[in-house]
Design a protein around this motif. Structure first.
Motif, PDB file in Angstrom:
ATOM      1  N   LYS A   1       5.772  -1.683   0.306  1.00 34.38           N
ATOM      2  CA  LYS A   1       6.720  -2.804   0.273  1.00 34.38           C
ATOM      3  C   LYS A   1       7.581  -2.734  -0.983  1.00 34.38           C
ATOM      4  O   LYS A   1       8.781  -2.993  -0.938  1.00 34.38           O
ATOM      5  CB  LYS A   1       5.960  -4.122   0.301  1.00 34.38           C
ATOM      6  CG  LYS A   1       5.901  -4.784   1.669  1.00 34.38           C
ATOM      7  CD  LYS A   1       5.504  -6.239   1.501  1.00 34.38           C
ATOM      8  CE  LYS A   1       5.243  -6.933   2.819  1.00 34.38           C
ATOM      9  NZ  LYS A   1       4.708  -8.280   2.624  1.00 34.38           N
TER      10      LYS A   1
ATOM     11  N   TYR B   1       2.227  -7.399  -1.976  1.00 38.42           N
ATOM     12  CA  TYR B   1       3.223  -6.367  -2.182  1.00 38.42           C
ATOM     13  C   TYR B   1       2.512  -5.064  -2.491  1.00 38.42           C
ATOM     14  O   TYR B   1       2.123  -4.805  -3.611  1.00 38.42           O
ATOM     15  CB  TYR B   1       4.144  -6.723  -3.354  1.00 38.42           C
ATOM     16  CG  TYR B   1       5.312  -7.552  -2.906  1.00 38.42           C
ATOM     17  CD1 TYR B   1       6.388  -6.943  -2.281  1.00 38.42           C
ATOM     18  CD2 TYR B   1       5.334  -8.921  -3.084  1.00 38.42           C
ATOM     19  CE1 TYR B   1       7.460  -7.687  -1.842  1.00 38.42           C
ATOM     20  CE2 TYR B   1       6.393  -9.684  -2.642  1.00 38.42           C
ATOM     21  CZ  TYR B   1       7.459  -9.057  -2.026  1.00 38.42           C
ATOM     22  OH  TYR B   1       8.513  -9.795  -1.597  1.00 38.42           O
TER      23      TYR B   1
ATOM     24  N   GLY C   1       8.920 -12.766   4.380  1.00 39.08           N
ATOM     25  CA  GLY C   1       9.027 -12.118   3.070  1.00 39.08           C
ATOM     26  C   GLY C   1       9.366 -13.110   1.972  1.00 39.08           C
ATOM     27  O   GLY C   1       9.949 -14.165   2.211  1.00 39.08           O
TER      28      GLY C   1
ATOM     29  N   HIS D   1      10.254  -0.173  -0.593  1.00 37.15           N
ATOM     30  CA  HIS D   1      11.360  -0.681   0.217  1.00 37.15           C
ATOM     31  C   HIS D   1      12.244  -1.626  -0.596  1.00 37.15           C
ATOM     32  O   HIS D   1      13.467  -1.591  -0.502  1.00 37.15           O
ATOM     33  CB  HIS D   1      10.828  -1.426   1.448  1.00 37.15           C
ATOM     34  CG  HIS D   1      10.441  -0.495   2.545  1.00 37.15           C
ATOM     35  ND1 HIS D   1      11.361   0.260   3.229  1.00 37.15           N
ATOM     36  CD2 HIS D   1       9.250  -0.167   3.073  1.00 37.15           C
ATOM     37  CE1 HIS D   1      10.750   1.014   4.124  1.00 37.15           C
ATOM     38  NE2 HIS D   1       9.451   0.767   4.047  1.00 37.15           N
TER      39      HIS D   1
END
Ligand code: UDP
Ligand code: MG
Length: 319
Positions: free
Chosen positions: A215, A211, A77, A218
């Motif tokens: 994502k 992204y 990430g 989150h």
């Protein structure tokens, strides 16, 4: 006088389509014009599964510029990639910038200028919400609204990870140990003198943003959870409200029906009385949940192990 060094950290994940264009046509033309500093570029390959890594290795071998490569064993990430870059960056200041050209490198001299004029952090802020879809646009507006409502006063709407940080800020950042990290939130939490540079968030040079909505969602949840306990407290308040109203209603039923013999002629039967009682219990559950959640949030804060305070050495005396 010796030249200062500035590190440029670039997180790269599956950018085979635009990384070369970005380095050759966008980043390095700007960097090469900067003569007053030693510029040192750190590319962080965040476990790309396409051809990004071979492309980067070849590029660095053939380049005469000062470039380092950190390569992860898998995708961890962007936040992890930024943290790794910041840890290895040795510069007197460190710039972080995306690899897809959406954050225009032309502004790097502006960032450096503001830093030289005393700002310890200079953060790039999107001048308008130039995100891709309507959903994302609305999403990010809502995100900052909620963040503000929940008591995060530090994060400026539209602020991005395009920024420069002074060495002292980077050192403090590197001391943070928490695993669930949103770089933006942490940098804001650190404090220090922060200034902003407005820019128009460009379009991707090529490829797709990694992204996606899921994502981003989150990321938003993580930001709320790591920065604030307000959501828990709100449910606690709802619980208190329910408990108080159902208690009053219950008292009303007892007095009206059983003591005065229902002069108001409401004829509230057992079902109504039962629902009032159940509401009362639900309120109690909500309150006790909020209390438990507060305990957990304290435990959470302890495990994050953030420093209690950060001393601004420049402003302190005779330590
Ligand atoms: N990135 C990364 N790891 C990831 C996802 C993205 O290092 O898991 C990098 C990506 O290569 C780019 C930057 O982070 O340099 C921003 O990603 P992206 O363009 O997908 O997001 P957005 O522009 O929507 O913020
Ligand atoms: Mg992007």
């Amino acid at each position: 006088m010796q030249k200062k060094t500035i590190s440029v950290v670039v997180p790269v994940y599956n950018e085979e389509e635009c990384i070369l264009g970005f380095l050759d046509e966008s980043l390095f033309p700007v960097i090469k014009k900067i003569k007053d500093y030693n510029m040192h570029v750190i590319l962080v390959n965040d476990g790309s599964s396409d051809n990004t890594l071979p492309i980067l290795r070849k590029y660095i071998k053939e380049s005469k510029d000062d470039i380092a490569l950190i390569s992860f064993s898998r995708n961890f990430g962007k936040e992890a990639a930024l943290s790794a870059g910041l840890k290895y960056a040795k510069g007197d200041a460190v710039i972080t910038i995306d690899a897809d050209g959406q954050q225009p490198p032309d502004l790097i001299p502006d960032f450096i200028g503001k830093w030289e004029n005393g700002a310890e952090i200079v953060t790039g802020v999107r001048d308008k919400y130039t995100k891709h879809g309507l959903l994302q646009k609305m999403g990010s507006k809502l995100f900052y609204k909620l963040l503000r409502m929940m008591g995060n006063k530090y994060t400026v709407p539209g602020s991005t990870d395009y920024r420069i940080m002074d060495r002292i800020v980077v050192d403090e950042f590197n001391k943070l140990t928490e695993h669930n990290r949103i770089t933006r939130g942490l940098v804001d939490w650190l404090g220090y003198r922060q200034e902003y540079v407005e820019y128009t968030y460009g379009v991707r040079m090529a490829g797709k943003p990694s992204y996606n909505i899921k994502k981003l969602f989150h990321l938003a949840i993580d930001s709320f959870i790591s920065m604030s306990t307000t959501p828990l407290v709100i449910f606690g308040y709802i619980g208190i409200f329910i408990v108080i109203t159902s208690f009053l209603l219950g008292m009303f039923v007892i007095i009206n029906q059983y003591i005065l013999g229902d002069p108001l002629q409401l004829y509230w039967n057992g079902a109504v009385q039962m629902s009032i009682f159940i509401s009362f219990l639900v309120g109690l559950v909500l309150i006790s949940q909020a209390i438990t959640a507060l305990y957990i949030s304290h435990i959470h804060a302890e495990t994050q192990g953030r420093p209690l305070y950060i001393i601004d050495e420049k402003k302190s005396l005779n330590l």
